[in-house]
Design a protein around this motif. Structure first.
Motif, PDB file in Angstrom:
ATOM      1  N   TYR A 240      33.909  22.952 165.581  1.00 10.66           N
ATOM      2  CA  TYR A 240      34.929  23.871 165.078  1.00 10.66           C
ATOM      3  C   TYR A 240      35.577  24.647 166.225  1.00 10.66           C
ATOM      4  O   TYR A 240      36.783  24.939 166.183  1.00 10.66           O
ATOM      5  CB  TYR A 240      34.316  24.809 164.043  1.00 10.66           C
ATOM      6  CG  TYR A 240      33.801  24.039 162.848  1.00 10.66           C
ATOM      7  CD1 TYR A 240      34.684  23.446 161.949  1.00 10.66           C
ATOM      8  CD2 TYR A 240      32.437  23.857 162.650  1.00 10.66           C
ATOM      9  CE1 TYR A 240      34.219  22.702 160.865  1.00 10.66           C
ATOM     10  CE2 TYR A 240      31.963  23.118 161.576  1.00 10.66           C
ATOM     11  CZ  TYR A 240      32.859  22.539 160.685  1.00 10.66           C
ATOM     12  OH  TYR A 240      32.408  21.794 159.629  1.00 10.66           O
ATOM     13  N   VAL A 241      34.793  24.948 167.249  1.00  9.27           N
ATOM     14  CA  VAL A 241      35.363  25.547 168.449  1.00  9.27           C
ATOM     15  C   VAL A 241      36.307  24.550 169.119  1.00  9.27           C
ATOM     16  O   VAL A 241      37.421  24.904 169.547  1.00  9.27           O
ATOM     17  CB  VAL A 241      34.248  25.985 169.423  1.00  9.27           C
ATOM     18  CG1 VAL A 241      34.814  26.366 170.791  1.00  9.27           C
ATOM     19  CG2 VAL A 241      33.469  27.156 168.828  1.00  9.27           C
ATOM     20  N   ALA A 242      35.875  23.286 169.208  1.00 12.88           N
ATOM     21  CA  ALA A 242      36.725  22.251 169.799  1.00 12.88           C
ATOM     22  C   ALA A 242      38.014  22.098 169.004  1.00 12.88           C
ATOM     23  O   ALA A 242      39.107  21.966 169.577  1.00 12.88           O
ATOM     24  CB  ALA A 242      35.970  20.930 169.854  1.00 12.88           C
ATOM     25  N   ALA A 243      37.906  22.129 167.681  1.00 17.72           N
ATOM     26  CA  ALA A 243      39.092  21.985 166.836  1.00 17.72           C
ATOM     27  C   ALA A 243      40.036  23.173 167.010  1.00 17.72           C
ATOM     28  O   ALA A 243      41.263  23.005 167.027  1.00 17.72           O
ATOM     29  CB  ALA A 243      38.674  21.852 165.377  1.00 17.72           C
TER      30      ALA A 243
ATOM     31  N   ALA B   2      29.244  10.752 164.605  1.00 15.24           N
ATOM     32  CA  ALA B   2      30.510  10.631 163.884  1.00 15.24           C
ATOM     33  C   ALA B   2      31.164  12.006 163.828  1.00 15.24           C
ATOM     34  O   ALA B   2      30.915  12.798 162.919  1.00 15.24           O
ATOM     35  CB  ALA B   2      30.262  10.094 162.482  1.00 15.24           C
ATOM     36  N   LEU B   3      31.981  12.300 164.840  1.00 20.84           N
ATOM     37  CA  LEU B   3      32.637  13.597 164.925  1.00 20.84           C
ATOM     38  C   LEU B   3      34.065  13.477 164.413  1.00 20.84           C
ATOM     39  O   LEU B   3      34.852  12.688 164.925  1.00 20.84           O
ATOM     40  CB  LEU B   3      32.643  14.098 166.376  1.00 20.84           C
ATOM     41  CG  LEU B   3      31.270  14.377 166.995  1.00 20.84           C
ATOM     42  CD1 LEU B   3      31.428  14.800 168.447  1.00 20.84           C
ATOM     43  CD2 LEU B   3      30.521  15.424 166.205  1.00 20.84           C
ATOM     44  N   ASP B   4      34.396  14.269 163.410  1.00 17.88           N
ATOM     45  CA  ASP B   4      35.735  14.244 162.845  1.00 17.88           C
ATOM     46  C   ASP B   4      36.464  15.521 163.250  1.00 17.88           C
ATOM     47  O   ASP B   4      36.564  16.471 162.471  1.00 17.88           O
ATOM     48  CB  ASP B   4      35.642  14.117 161.313  1.00 17.88           C
ATOM     49  CG  ASP B   4      37.007  14.045 160.655  1.00 17.88           C
ATOM     50  OD1 ASP B   4      38.012  13.878 161.384  1.00 17.88           O
ATOM     51  OD2 ASP B   4      37.074  14.178 159.419  1.00 17.88           O
ATOM     52  N   THR B   5      36.984  15.512 164.490  1.00 21.83           N
ATOM     53  CA  THR B   5      37.682  16.703 164.967  1.00 21.83           C
ATOM     54  C   THR B   5      38.938  16.956 164.153  1.00 21.83           C
ATOM     55  O   THR B   5      39.292  18.112 163.873  1.00 21.83           O
ATOM     56  CB  THR B   5      38.033  16.556 166.458  1.00 21.83           C
ATOM     57  OG1 THR B   5      36.833  16.305 167.193  1.00 21.83           O
ATOM     58  CG2 THR B   5      38.658  17.834 166.997  1.00 21.83           C
ATOM     59  N   ALA B   6      39.618  15.882 163.734  1.00 25.95           N
ATOM     60  CA  ALA B   6      40.821  16.056 162.917  1.00 25.95           C
ATOM     61  C   ALA B   6      40.481  16.754 161.603  1.00 25.95           C
ATOM     62  O   ALA B   6      41.220  17.639 161.146  1.00 25.95           O
ATOM     63  CB  ALA B   6      41.474  14.699 162.651  1.00 25.95           C
ATOM     64  N   GLY B   7      39.349  16.361 161.001  1.00 29.22           N
ATOM     65  CA  GLY B   7      38.919  17.032 159.784  1.00 29.22           C
ATOM     66  C   GLY B   7      38.572  18.483 160.025  1.00 29.22           C
ATOM     67  O   GLY B   7      38.873  19.365 159.205  1.00 29.22           O
TER      68      GLY B   7
END
Length: 440
Positions: free
Chosen positions: A221-224, A24-29
């Motif tokens: 966090y790097v992806a975000a 469950a990855l929340d990139t938006a968060g």
């Protein structure tokens, strides 16, 4: 490992994707967390990076740019066997990436009218190499060689400062940089590194010029942060925690399958390891072997956490047809095919970051020395994204050249289309060259 039994079902692709094991990855968060960090780096520059290093990396670097002497010392102190292995990895990566270079082409559309397609490298790239639970000189190789083969002239590399090494990145990372001739290395980690590469900074007379493209793996966090700076710079992809899927039938060697699932679980407690098989017997044997193999290696708890997490599991299917549908819906970063006629089955796969064919091609081969790139799309993004390749450092540029006669032959068509769009000045630009129109 938990089991998902899809036998006897006729689920569509979207339904299959929904029931597959997935973190469950929340990139938006994560974007909400990193956006203020990116803005701080943009507005305050180097001073805030020292504070962020203390906060996230638990060390304050002496300076952000790694001194040349530290790069030389790291290479001089590198284990000769590790150096030899890195040299093999570099050579194979150069061979593998060179074949990706697109050839320029030219076509005569009409007599005297030619379109030339050429590929131009970006001027400057920023490469990110993570720290965290492991050391990744292989990521230095994957990023740097790809950019060098593309013809990029200027490379800056960032990697987190390490408390154990006086605020410098890990010495094996530095040695790999030195081996590849990369002399601009910055001790900056995480989202703040992405921000620094995108926006640039000045620190004690050292200038980090903004780059054109940022690439490299990292955590969520790097992806975000990549998502935040996209548009200011180009990015490769929003790559997250690693994942492997193995498509196997009853011909597969359970020891091999288990070893490969364990190898990716070793990366991170959030790593995903998924087996898709039509053999319940293979599923049982693999399930027993992964635990046995996990206890026989160093990072036992990390591996078991990953294998027992919601992102990992064994998926039972009716046959390889359904198996192919399942792995296409999952769109794994790494997909192994260990079946009868593995090459034939692999040729039918549509969605995967990289495909590893047959029992003698484990994913770790691609991590290090196969000649492929290990920076690959995760989280199902292999449906639309590619692994890192030379074209991500290149721009396609069209060169248009028409003679006077070639333009004359098309001026009427051009003018009619321009007037149909109510843009008569477009047509006039061609007609004036024919001695026609109000501009004559």
């Amino acid at each position: 490992m938990r089991r998902i039994d899809l036998r006897g079902t006729t689920a569509e692709t979207t339904e299959l994707a929904a029931v597959m094991p997935r973190a469950a990855l929340d990139t938006a968060g994560a974007v909400e967390v990193v956006a203020p960090i990116v803005e701080l780096v943009r507005t305050e520059g180097a001073p805030v990076l020292y504070e962020l290093a203390e906060r996230f990396d638990h060390v304050r670097p002496r300076r952000l740019r790694v001194p040349a002497a530290a790069l030389t010392a790291a290479l001089d102190g590198l284990d000769p066997d590790v150096r030899a292995a890195l040299e093999v990895a570099i050579a194979h990566a150069r061979t593998g990436h060179t074949q990706q270079l697109p050839a320029p082409s030219s076509v005569e559309v009409v007599p005297g009218g030619r379109i030339t397609q050429r590929w131009v490298p970006v001027e400057r790239v920023g490469l990110y190499v993570p720290g965290g639970l492991a050391v990744y000189p292989s990521s230095v190789v994957m990023n740097v060689v790809c950019a060098q083969v593309a013809g990029v002239a200027s490379i800056a590399l960032a990697s987190p400062p390490q408390a154990d090494f006086g605020g410098l990145p890990h010495p094996t990372i530095l040695a790999a940089c030195a081996l590849l001739g990369v002399d601009e290395v910055w001790a900056i980690g995480g989202a703040q590194a992405i921000a620094a590469l995108a926006h640039g900074l000045t620190d004690e007379g050292e200038v980090l010029r903004p780059v054109d493209v940022v690439t490299g793996p990292g955590n969520i966090y790097v992806a975000a942060a990549k998502r935040v700076v996209q548009g200011k710079v180009g990015i490769d992809a929003e790559a997250g925690t690693t994942e492997i899927a193995v498509l196997a039938d009853d011909s597969a060697d359970a020891r091999f399958v288990a070893a490969d699932l364990v190898s990716q679980a070793e990366h991170d407690p959030a790593a995903a390891s998924v087996l898709v098989t039509d053999s319940a017997d293979l599923a049982d044997r693999v399930d027993a072997l992964v635990r046995e193999q996990a206890y026989a290696t160093v990072h036992t708890q990390r591996i078991l956490t990953a294998l027992e997490g919601p992102q990992s599991g064994i998926v039972l299917v009716d046959d390889m047809e359904q198996g192919l549908a399942v792995v296409d819906a999952y769109a794994a970063e790494h997909l192994e095919v260990q079946t009868r006629d593995a090459a034939g089955v692999a040729a039918r796969v549509r969605n995967a970051g990289a495909v590893f064919v047959g029992p003698w091609t484990p994913v770790p081969l691609g991590d290090y020395v196969a000649g492929s790139n290990h920076v690959l799309p995760t989280g199902g993004t292999a449906r639309f994204a590619s692994g890192l390749n030379v074209t991500q450092y290149l721009r396609s540029q069209q060169v248009v050249e028409y003679s006077e006669d070639a333009l004359a032959g098309l001026a009427g068509h051009l003018d009619r289309l321009a007037r149909a769009e109510d843009l008569p000045a477009h047509g006039a630009a061609a007609l004036v060259r024919q001695g026609k129109g109000s501009a004559s």
